[in-house]
Structure formats: structure tokens, C-alpha cells
Scaffold this active site. Sequence first.
Site, PDB file in Angstrom:
ATOM      1  N   ASP A 139       0.832  -1.189   0.000  1.00  0.00           N
ATOM      2  CA  ASP A 139       0.000   0.000   0.000  1.00  0.00           C
ATOM      3  C   ASP A 139       0.880   1.258   0.000  1.00  0.00           C
ATOM      4  OD1 ASP A 139       0.627  -1.199   2.553  1.00  0.00           O
ATOM      5  OD2 ASP A 139      -0.591   0.321   3.531  1.00  0.00           O
TER       6      ASP A 139
ATOM      7  N   GLU B 162      13.061   2.905   5.743  1.00  0.00           N
ATOM      8  CA  GLU B 162      12.109   1.869   5.345  1.00  0.00           C
ATOM      9  C   GLU B 162      12.318   1.388   3.911  1.00  0.00           C
ATOM     10  OE1 GLU B 162       7.215   1.583   5.232  1.00  0.00           O
ATOM     11  OE2 GLU B 162       8.190   3.482   4.799  1.00  0.00           O
TER      12      GLU B 162
END
Length: 686
Positions: free
Chosen positions: A369, A571
Site C-alpha cells: 500500500d 524503510e
Amino acid sequence: MSRIIIFLLLFSLDLPAFEINSSHELRRLFHRFDRDQDKKITVEDKIPETSVFHVTTKSQKSLPVQGSYYISNLAQELKFSEIKNTKINISKIFINPVDRISFVIKERFWDGLTRRIDASTLNQVIKDSKIKSDKNYLYVSFNDEANFSYYKKLARPDLEVIKLPEIIPPGYISSLGNKQGLLSLAMKDHKGVPYVVPGGRFNEMYGWDSYFHVLGTINDGRRDLAQGMVENMIYEINHYGKILNANRTYYLTRSQPPFLTSMIRAVYDEQGKAWLADALRAAIMEYETVWMGTERLTPLGLSRYAGFDEGIPPEVEPGHFDHVLAPFAKKYGTTIAQLTADFNAGKIQDPELKDFFYQDRAGRESGHDTTYRFRVNGKDRAADFVTVDLNSLLYKYELDIYLMIKKHFNGEFLGNSADKFLQASIKRKKLMKQYLWNEKEGLFFDYNWKLNKQSDYLSATTLYPLWASEGHEIKYRLLSPVEARRLVQNSLSKLEEAGGLAATSSESLKKYGDPQSERQWDYPNGWAPHQILAWQGMSDYGFSVETERLIYKWLYMITRNFKDYHGTIPEKYDVVSMSHKVFAEYGNVGTKFSYITLEGFGWVNASYQLGLKRLPEKLQNNLRNLTPPQWLWSKDTTETNQWIFNGQIIFTTDGIDTSAFFRVTTAVHLDTVKVTLEDPYTISLR
């Protein structure tokens, strides 16, 4: 050359530690070198490599530190000393970036990311920067009376402990409003079972992140954390009905990509058969009721991701859905804020808007997502696809369950025969080859089961089928050697970039994406899960050269950014520019810290440790020298180029990269050997 020899000699000694007034020296250092005042020492401070900072010990000894990287290391160690009240050790400052990364991940980051839910840690775990509320909330499973009784005693004016309903009704999450909260996990003897969080704004245990955390912690000797994550996932299945996206109330109705059986097999050692039975029972329950249940099993016989509950996901950044809500606010003659409140309360029942958020939640369950990969006619339709990744993971589930029942329970477990799951895997393999494999392209693609049409959007998940038979005999592989060769060649030609695998291909993004709205799970970004699974799958099929090249590119990018940007491990990365500066959607978690990071980011931490272990010594040495990957792998590489890399004596370069090191085959008696870059891959000695 003499400076390098001295530098190397330092590491053969038992180096001393010094008592330093860390706070005072830290202020002095940042006052002088933090020129952009971001509370980090980075290349953007433009510190000359000749710059020296003299740190003063409590005994008034002056110690010189030269160069931006070592000054940055000193700054981080001063902050660590201030936080932990420890001495400063020289070996933590004058250390190669590769070794420093591996050290901080193993010795600091895993501890920095470890959580447990009990009285000793409640203040740390209850925090959730994604939700604004005047009060904290802890929710406990309806069926866990022992935990509820324990946590009730910890309630206070700013912390409310609530028991969940026995059955979560539709609209329950939206009805909570800003009373969203943490979901309790497993306890042993009034101590929370430990788990690892990704880091930053993600301060809870996530479903598929945890698999990579398990691999990383086992690699670094933290089997206690790995086992804890498996036990907490067993708890989630037993008490919440599934492995949750993460343990917050707004994740109650969705899961994430399933890896539990792989986690069980990675962790299981000497826990005993009873432990394995509990784990296997939970895995079978999850497989049958979640992924093979009526909500996710399609008429094709393959599974999909799905999304439930009503209302708007509350965990997103403010304004995230404004572009979607604006036309509906106009339609109903109201403001976006009022539309949100009315829609969440069920006062507005708009089928189109409900379908949008159903599909949105399905995309979030996929873990990807967001991405344009599930775009159909300008709309996101994640639930309409049976995906390569999910069905590869379920194929692995079926093989794993088959093997565990056969090996540890004599072929029969709670009325389930091992052969039942073997036959399920055979059926899934046939269906995957029928619907997901594209023989013409030699690639795997998702399949739109609503339109009965194969997608042509290429994702790094095309390589998951190589991984799906990991840990099993060759006869269970999804692909023949010829098919595997085609898949690797065709996918790498479209997905391999300077820093590793891109999440999707640039061609797919151009065809389906919106250039005005970048999405994080698309080109040019690269993600650790895709790299790790590709490495393992390609290695299993014998593609060692390609695997090592991909690993090296990924680790080089991490190392370069870590060295240049004050220990940053985020990330995700832009694998085209090899940068951590990714601004899609909510930005890049792991980049916003002051003075020092004690977390990195969970699955990137794991990827570094796992990748480094896979690299042969020669490539590890190249990595320590920060040799750019394009110098090592190029069809245009000349003999001169190779001659420089394969020797023993280190020399520095001019005109290429002043912080890089290379090797030569003959004795060099000069302090510096100058080289000139004639073209991208040829160098001439001067």
C-alpha cells in the site's frame, strides 16, 4: 598509504574507552559542523575531509577525529554515551561503515525495536503517532480473562483498558472514533512476550514484517525474539481470528501476506512437540478460515486479498483521502470533515464510496500500500486480483504444513492428513501456471478474476514463485530449470536497477500510473522484502552470480547512505538514484531522528545482515572499500579495470570518488595513485 596502515593497525589492538562529558562535547561538535542544523552530520554539511575535531576527555586529554564520516560517528557515540551513561570506545568511531552497520544492527537496533506489553513497558508500547487522542486505550480479547484482569490493574486516568466484543460487528472500528488503541498480545508469568516493531511511526507488531524480523534476529543470535514473534502470532490467531495487519484496533478486520509456516520452521528447534503442535494448529486454522475462507477464496480456486469494516481507515496521514472525498462532499453538499464524520457514523450509505474503501483495505492487506499495480480503468481494484505473491505464499504454506505433519506427527494431525495439503499444493501449482504464468513473456502476472484477464503490470513479486519451494525437495518446485532461467532473465532486464530490484517496472508505471501522484510501492522505489525473497529464490535455483550482484547493489546503496547521512537506515530506497530520499505518500520512515537512531528500520536491518552473510569474502572486501557496483559488473569492463580490483594493496583515487578505495595487483610505493576516468568503465593510470 601510511595513514591507512595506521588505521588498519588500530583494529588489531584492544582499543581503550574514554570518559567524556558527552553533552558538552556534543554541543561543541554540532555548533561547529551541523551547518544545516538538522541535528545530523551529513555530506550536506559540506565538511572538508581535512577538518579535525578535538574531543576532550574528563582527564583533559585531547583526541583528534578527522573527516566527516568519523566526526559523524563520534557525534552518534557521544549521544549514545549521553543516553546510556557509558564510556566512548574508539573502535565504535574508527570503523568501516560495513562493520559499523552490522554492529549497530546486532547490538543496538534489535533492542531498540523490541517491545512487550506489560507494566514495565506500557508507556513505550501504547504510543501511536498515527492517531490523535487525549487518552490511551488498551483493548483485550473477549476470551482472555487473565490478561484483562492483569491490565485492568494498570488502568489510570490517561489509560483506559477495554474488553473487545466477542464478535466484532460491522462498523465497529469506525464507531471507536479517536478511541483507537493497542491490542494485547501473549503473556507468560505476567511478562509480555517480546516482539519486534518496524520502527518510527510503526510502533506495533506487523504481520509480514515479522517474518523478516525473525530471519534477522535468528541471524544475529536473538532466537528469543524470533520465538516471541511466532508465539504472539499464534495468540493473534487464537484470540483475534487471524494474524493481524498489526496489533491496533484499526487493523482488526484485515491481515497481511502470510508467512507463519516459514516462521515456525525457522524458529522450531528444541521447544518440544507441544509447542510445535500449538503453532501448527494455529497455522492450519489461519490457512483454512482466512485464506481459504469464503471471503478470500475466489471461484478460480486461487486466493485474493480482501478488506472489511465500514468507514475510512483512521491510521492514514491527515488529508490522505481528500482527493477521493472531495467529489462526494460536493455531491452531498457538505464539507470533507462532515462527510467523513457522517460516513463513519453510517449516516451516509454511498455504494461507490463503500466500494472504494473496501478495495483500499484490500490493498493494505496486500502489504503493498499503495501501488498502481491494482489499477483498472483509473480505479484501484486490489480485491479483484488473485496475486502472484499471495498464492506463492499459500503454496509454501501447503508444502510446509505437509512436511511438518509428515515429519513430526506421523502423517496425521488433528484429523488432517499430510497428503491433504500436498494435494492442495499440487492443485495450486496447476492453477498458478494456468492463470498467473505468461508463457510468451516468461513472467508471472496477477490475474483479474472479475474480468477474467491477466494483468500486464510487472512487479518484483513475479519472483516469489522461485522462493515458494524454499526448504523443500527439488520435485516440489513451481518452475522447471528452463522456466526459471527465463523468469530470472526477463524480470531482471526490467526490474534490476543500480541499487537492486525496483518494486515495479518503469514501463508498467508509465502505462498505468499518474505522474502527478507517486506511490511508494512502485518504480523507482525498492523494498527489502522483495530483495530478500528474490535472493533466496534465485539462490535455490542456482543463480548465484545474479544473486550476489543484486545483494551487492542493495548493500552498497545502504552502506553509502548510512555513511553519508549520519547512520540513516530507512524503510525503503530509490534504487535508481540509490538514495534514501523518498517522498512518496508519507515519506520515508527511519529518516526523521535527531543526533542518533537506535532503530534503523526492521526489515532493512534484516536485509543487511542476511545479505552480508551471503556475500563471498571478495565481495565483502569490495563493499568495505565502497567499490561502486558498476565497476564490478559491466559488459564493458576492461582488463585494466579488473586488474585494479583483484589485487591486494589499497590506494585512493582522484576524479572518481574521493571516499572510495580500490585494489591493485602490484606493489605501489606512492602515497596516492592517481587515476583518470576515460569513460564510464575504463580507467588509466597516471
